[in-house]
Scaffold this active site. Structure first.
Site, PDB file in Angstrom:
ATOM      1  N   SER A  50     -90.677 -49.693 -31.335  1.00 39.95           N
ATOM      2  CA  SER A  50     -91.040 -48.418 -32.074  1.00 39.95           C
ATOM      3  C   SER A  50     -90.711 -48.658 -33.586  1.00 39.95           C
ATOM      4  CB  SER A  50     -89.542 -47.564 -31.457  1.00 39.95           C
ATOM      5  OG  SER A  50     -89.880 -46.334 -31.678  1.00 39.95           O
ATOM      6  N   ASP A  64     -96.350 -41.232 -24.045  1.00 42.46           N
ATOM      7  CA  ASP A  64     -95.376 -41.334 -25.019  1.00 42.46           C
ATOM      8  C   ASP A  64     -95.157 -39.667 -25.261  1.00 42.46           C
ATOM      9  OD1 ASP A  64     -93.570 -41.519 -27.224  1.00 42.46           O
ATOM     10  OD2 ASP A  64     -94.621 -43.396 -27.445  1.00 42.46           O
ATOM     11  N   HIS A  70     -92.453 -43.499 -23.817  1.00 40.50           N
ATOM     12  CA  HIS A  70     -91.961 -44.518 -24.994  1.00 40.50           C
ATOM     13  C   HIS A  70     -90.758 -45.581 -24.330  1.00 40.50           C
ATOM     14  CE1 HIS A  70     -91.639 -45.124 -29.176  1.00 40.50           C
ATOM     15  NE2 HIS A  70     -90.546 -45.020 -29.067  1.00 40.50           N
TER      16      HIS A  70
END
Ligand SMILES: *[C@@H]1O[C@H](CO)[C@@H](O)[C@H](O)[C@H]1NC(C)=O
Ligand SMILES: *[C@@H]1O[C@H](CO)[C@@H](O)[C@H](O)[C@H]1NC(C)=O
Ligand SMILES: *[C@@H]1O[C@H](CO)[C@@H](O)[C@H](O)[C@H]1NC(C)=O
Ligand SMILES: *[C@@H]1O[C@H](CO)[C@@H](O)[C@H](O)[C@H]1NC(C)=O
Length: 328
Positions: free
Chosen positions: A120, A238, A291
């Site tokens: 991330s 996501d 995610h």
């Protein structure tokens, strides 16, 4: 790299492997098969000593025995300070700190290169490390769900995560003020194409490392183009990172989605992506899932295909992915 440095690196990693009692094939006549060390930079709300990261390190070591794994921490050994630094702080100063720590590290700094995994926001921060510092130099960078082209929203907070909620409320308040830009980490990669002038003017991190301002820093492009592999994973479902296409440097402006190869950052090669693409090192990958839902098989493949010994070779990218996810 000086030969003495390579030797020192070898000695240190062998010492590490011996401690772990791993069988090694040592033969002075053969190329060194010691895997390069791996540096991991975790995401928002995580800590350097989290269980998931430990497992990632173990997998890397299972695929390439003897891998030294270093996880970035911005709180020393204090996990809650490290977590807090994922929300609060000046990313420029944070990067300076990481650059110093890696350059001073006895194993990392004597390795001929390192490999890097960014989860991330850790992905764009490692890219920042490469562009600005890159000592020790990164060979392969793999980023998972990273916000390379910024975010317009972040839906990251758990119901009772007050630290996160506090940070996000600040994000929505005067995003590009110096106050917010020097204190709130996600604000420093906030980027709304509809409000581009404010971003260019005020962004403390992303506008700089993406070389979007008029004066470009050539070092950034040269350093990133030195990578052997830049593997960018996008999560197809996501719901945390908005827009998800940012993980492939795509521009999403309202309903318009512009693939990286159609954007000036690539066409004018502001940061070395085009040069890297020309040599087959730019690799678009996607994962079915939300995610950070990373299947173990994907981690295994990443380590097997792009990490490991310094002297290994890589197949140039020839796949059908063209950086155009979301338009098919
Ligand atoms: C470009 O970036 C390099 C690496 O961070 C830095 O040393 C240099 O001062 C920068 N150049 C300019 C013109 O800002
Ligand atoms: C962020 O940190 C850098 C490096 O320490 C410093 O030069 C800069 O002024 C800081 N930015 C803000 C907005 O405080
Ligand atoms: C995004 O679209 C708007 C409206 O179409 C336009 O004015 C703006 O310049 C675009 N932003 C960028 C960064 O291209
Ligand atoms: C990933 O690699 C490890 C170590 O080789 C192995 O134990 C595990 O089964 C692999 N996982 C998958 C899903 O292939």
């Amino acid at each position: 790299m000086l030969p003495t440095k390579s030797l020192a690196f070898l000695a240190l990693t062998l010492a590490v492997s011996t401690v772990e009692a791993r069988p090694r094939h040592i033969n002075d006549d053969e190329p060194d098969d010691t895997p390069l060390p791996i540096v991991i930079w975790h995401g928002l709300g995580d800590t350097f000593n989290g269980e998931g990261l430990k497992q990632v390190g173990e997998l890397a070591d299972a695929i390439h025995p003897g891998t030294f794994v270093y996880t970035v921490s911005l709180g020393g050994t204090d996990a809650s300070a490290d977590r807090s630094a994922t929300f609060f702080g000046n990313v420029t100063a944070q990067l300076d700190e990481v650059c110093e720590a890696l350059a001073a590290h006895p194993i990392l700094s004597t390795a001929p290169a390192i490999d890097a995994v960014g989860f991330s926001q850790g992905g764009q921060f490692l890219r920042g490390y490469i562009e600005r510092c890159n000592f020790p130099p990164v060979r392969s960078l793999a980023t998972f769900g990273s916000q390379h082209n910024g975010i317009v929203d972040f839906a990251a907070c758990g119901a009772y995560d007050w630290l996160c909620k506090g940070a996000m409320s600040l994000l929505r308040y005067n995003t590009f003020s110096t106050f917010v830009q020097s204190r709130l980490v996600p604000a420093q990669y906030f980027r709304d194409p509809k409000d581009y002038a404010a971003y260019l003017d005020g962004s403390n991190f992303l506008a700089d490392i993406n070389n979007e301002r008029e004066v470009k820093n050539k070092t950034y492009a040269e350093n990133l183009a030195r990578l052997s592999n830049f593997v960018m994973y996008l999560f197809e479902d996501d719901t945390t990172v908005i827009p998800r296409e940012t993980s492939w440097f795509q521009e999403v402006n309202g309903t318009e989605v512009i693939a990286i190869r159609d954007r000036p950052i690539y066409k004018e090669d502001w940061i070395g992506l085009k040069a890297l693409d020309k040599k087959g090192g730019l690799r678009f990958r996607s994962i079915t899932g939300d995610h950070m839902q990373i299947p173990e098989s994907v981690l295994n493949e990443t380590f097997a295909n792009f990490f490991g010994p310094y002297y290994r070779k890589f197949e140039p990218e020839t796949g059908v992915d063209d950086g155009r996810w979301g338009e098919l």
